[in-house]
Design a protein around this motif. Structure first.
Motif, PDB file in Angstrom:
ATOM      1  N   PRO A 218      16.017 -23.517  66.701  1.00 62.06           N
ATOM      2  CA  PRO A 218      14.860 -23.328  65.319  1.00 62.06           C
ATOM      3  C   PRO A 218      16.905 -22.690  64.216  1.00 62.06           C
ATOM      4  N   ALA A 219      15.709 -23.003  63.049  1.00 66.68           N
ATOM      5  CA  ALA A 219      17.066 -22.467  61.955  1.00 66.68           C
ATOM      6  C   ALA A 219      17.857 -21.198  62.231  1.00 66.68           C
ATOM      7  N   SER A 220      16.626 -19.849  62.204  1.00 63.07           N
ATOM      8  CA  SER A 220      17.325 -18.543  62.913  1.00 63.07           C
ATOM      9  C   SER A 220      18.034 -18.815  63.754  1.00 63.07           C
ATOM     10  N   ARG A 221      18.587 -19.590  64.383  1.00 66.15           N
ATOM     11  CA  ARG A 221      19.264 -19.199  66.328  1.00 66.15           C
ATOM     12  C   ARG A 221      20.471 -19.816  65.866  1.00 66.15           C
ATOM     13  N   ARG A 222      20.474 -21.146  64.767  1.00 64.73           N
ATOM     14  CA  ARG A 222      21.860 -21.733  64.599  1.00 64.73           C
ATOM     15  C   ARG A 222      22.919 -21.294  64.134  1.00 64.73           C
ATOM     16  N   ARG A 223      24.138 -21.971  64.541  1.00 67.19           N
ATOM     17  CA  ARG A 223      25.623 -20.551  64.020  1.00 67.19           C
ATOM     18  C   ARG A 223      24.771 -20.398  62.412  1.00 67.19           C
TER      19      ARG A 223
ATOM     20  N   GLY B 133      23.127 -18.868  60.635  1.00 69.46           N
ATOM     21  CA  GLY B 133      21.428 -18.659  59.950  1.00 69.46           C
ATOM     22  C   GLY B 133      21.790 -17.599  59.331  1.00 69.46           C
ATOM     23  N   LEU B 134      20.017 -17.229  58.846  1.00 66.42           N
ATOM     24  CA  LEU B 134      19.948 -16.162  58.014  1.00 66.42           C
ATOM     25  C   LEU B 134      19.701 -15.081  58.763  1.00 66.42           C
ATOM     26  N   ALA B 135      19.021 -14.888  60.005  1.00 64.16           N
ATOM     27  CA  ALA B 135      18.023 -14.067  60.574  1.00 64.16           C
ATOM     28  C   ALA B 135      18.903 -14.498  62.136  1.00 64.16           C
ATOM     29  N   ALA B 136      19.850 -13.589  62.926  1.00 64.64           N
ATOM     30  CA  ALA B 136      19.801 -14.155  64.343  1.00 64.64           C
ATOM     31  C   ALA B 136      20.003 -12.824  64.693  1.00 64.64           C
ATOM     32  N   THR B 137      21.021 -12.889  66.071  1.00 62.85           N
ATOM     33  CA  THR B 137      20.451 -11.723  67.017  1.00 62.85           C
ATOM     34  C   THR B 137      22.142 -11.736  67.968  1.00 62.85           C
ATOM     35  N   ARG B 138      22.465 -11.067  68.957  1.00 62.06           N
ATOM     36  CA  ARG B 138      23.649 -11.182  70.051  1.00 62.06           C
ATOM     37  C   ARG B 138      23.305 -10.359  70.850  1.00 62.06           C
ATOM     38  N   GLY B 139      23.668 -10.774  71.883  1.00 64.07           N
ATOM     39  CA  GLY B 139      22.902 -10.414  73.339  1.00 64.07           C
ATOM     40  C   GLY B 139      21.969 -11.311  74.050  1.00 64.07           C
TER      41      GLY B 139
ATOM     42  N   GLU C 297       8.368  -9.668  70.374  1.00 69.13           N
ATOM     43  CA  GLU C 297       8.495  -8.883  68.854  1.00 69.13           C
ATOM     44  C   GLU C 297       8.857  -7.096  68.561  1.00 69.13           C
ATOM     45  N   ARG C 298       9.120  -7.054  67.884  1.00 66.00           N
ATOM     46  CA  ARG C 298       9.751  -5.835  67.961  1.00 66.00           C
ATOM     47  C   ARG C 298      10.424  -5.366  66.037  1.00 66.00           C
ATOM     48  N   SER C 299       9.847  -4.234  66.051  1.00 63.09           N
ATOM     49  CA  SER C 299       9.560  -3.473  64.718  1.00 63.09           C
ATOM     50  C   SER C 299      11.018  -3.052  63.861  1.00 63.09           C
ATOM     51  N   PHE C 300      11.637  -3.130  62.370  1.00 67.84           N
ATOM     52  CA  PHE C 300      12.734  -3.768  62.163  1.00 67.84           C
ATOM     53  C   PHE C 300      12.548  -2.432  60.730  1.00 67.84           C
TER      54      PHE C 300
ATOM     55  N   VAL D 289      17.428   3.980  54.481  1.00 68.55           N
ATOM     56  CA  VAL D 289      17.009   4.161  53.291  1.00 68.55           C
ATOM     57  C   VAL D 289      15.850   4.326  52.530  1.00 68.55           C
ATOM     58  N   CYS D 290      15.074   2.944  52.278  1.00 68.26           N
ATOM     59  CA  CYS D 290      14.097   2.860  51.749  1.00 68.26           C
ATOM     60  C   CYS D 290      12.497   2.669  52.550  1.00 68.26           C
ATOM     61  N   GLN D 291      12.491   2.897  53.814  1.00 72.46           N
ATOM     62  CA  GLN D 291      11.613   3.069  54.890  1.00 72.46           C
ATOM     63  C   GLN D 291      10.735   1.917  55.033  1.00 72.46           C
ATOM     64  N   ARG D 292      11.550   0.909  55.054  1.00 71.68           N
ATOM     65  CA  ARG D 292      10.493  -0.744  54.290  1.00 71.68           C
ATOM     66  C   ARG D 292      10.692  -1.160  56.041  1.00 71.68           C
ATOM     67  N   ALA D 293       9.593  -1.667  56.666  1.00 72.37           N
ATOM     68  CA  ALA D 293       9.761  -1.636  57.569  1.00 72.37           C
ATOM     69  C   ALA D 293       8.864  -3.025  57.962  1.00 72.37           C
ATOM     70  N   GLU D 294       9.907  -4.364  59.490  1.00 69.54           N
ATOM     71  CA  GLU D 294       8.739  -5.369  59.540  1.00 69.54           C
ATOM     72  C   GLU D 294       8.737  -5.673  61.380  1.00 69.54           C
ATOM     73  N   ARG D 295       8.006  -6.416  61.236  1.00 70.27           N
ATOM     74  CA  ARG D 295       8.362  -6.795  62.852  1.00 70.27           C
ATOM     75  C   ARG D 295       7.918  -8.632  62.926  1.00 70.27           C
ATOM     76  N   GLY D 296       9.047  -9.131  64.131  1.00 68.97           N
ATOM     77  CA  GLY D 296       9.426  -9.810  64.428  1.00 68.97           C
ATOM     78  C   GLY D 296       9.982  -9.971  65.216  1.00 68.97           C
ATOM     79  N   VAL D 297      10.372 -11.443  65.587  1.00 71.19           N
ATOM     80  CA  VAL D 297      11.310 -11.370  67.430  1.00 71.19           C
ATOM     81  C   VAL D 297      12.792 -11.051  66.605  1.00 71.19           C
ATOM     82  N   TRP D 298      12.787 -11.138  65.314  1.00 71.89           N
ATOM     83  CA  TRP D 298      14.699 -11.529  65.411  1.00 71.89           C
ATOM     84  C   TRP D 298      14.599 -10.626  63.935  1.00 71.89           C
ATOM     85  N   VAL D 299      16.289 -10.128  63.751  1.00 75.06           N
ATOM     86  CA  VAL D 299      16.800  -9.841  62.493  1.00 75.06           C
ATOM     87  C   VAL D 299      15.963 -10.099  60.981  1.00 75.06           C
TER      88      VAL D 299
END
Length: 82
Positions: free
Chosen positions: A11-16, A18-24, A30-33, A37-47
């Motif tokens: 997936p584009a998000s996992r390519r070197r 990419g805009l969204a990635a994870t480490r580890g 799915e988790r929440s991010f 500062v502004c209290q915005r929340a989003e859910r997803g697998v990646w940042v």
């Protein structure tokens, strides 16, 4: 190439670079991010794409300390001013 040897597309998000990635490693659930500062929340697998994950690697050794997760540059700058 047999079907066992074929590689699934990355997936584009996992390519070197990419805009969204994870480490580890591999992350499936799915988790929440949350931007403190502004209290915005989003859910997803990646940042989420466009968000900024600020980490520090003290002394190397592959260990990282998370300093913050921000939904925009404006929130990142505001956090630095606090």
């Amino acid at each position: 190439m047999s079907t066992d040897e074929q590689q699934l597309p990355v997936p584009a998000s996992r390519r070197r670079g990419g805009l969204a990635a994870t480490r580890g490693g591999h992350q499936e659930s799915e988790r929440s991010f949350f931007c403190r500062v502004c209290q915005r929340a989003e859910r997803g697998v990646w940042v989420p794409a466009g968000w900024y994950l600020l980490e520090r690697a003290p002394g190397g050794k592959g260990r990282h300390i998370r300093l913050g997760l921000y939904c925009s540059v404006a929130c990142l700058v505001r956090a630095g001013e606090m």
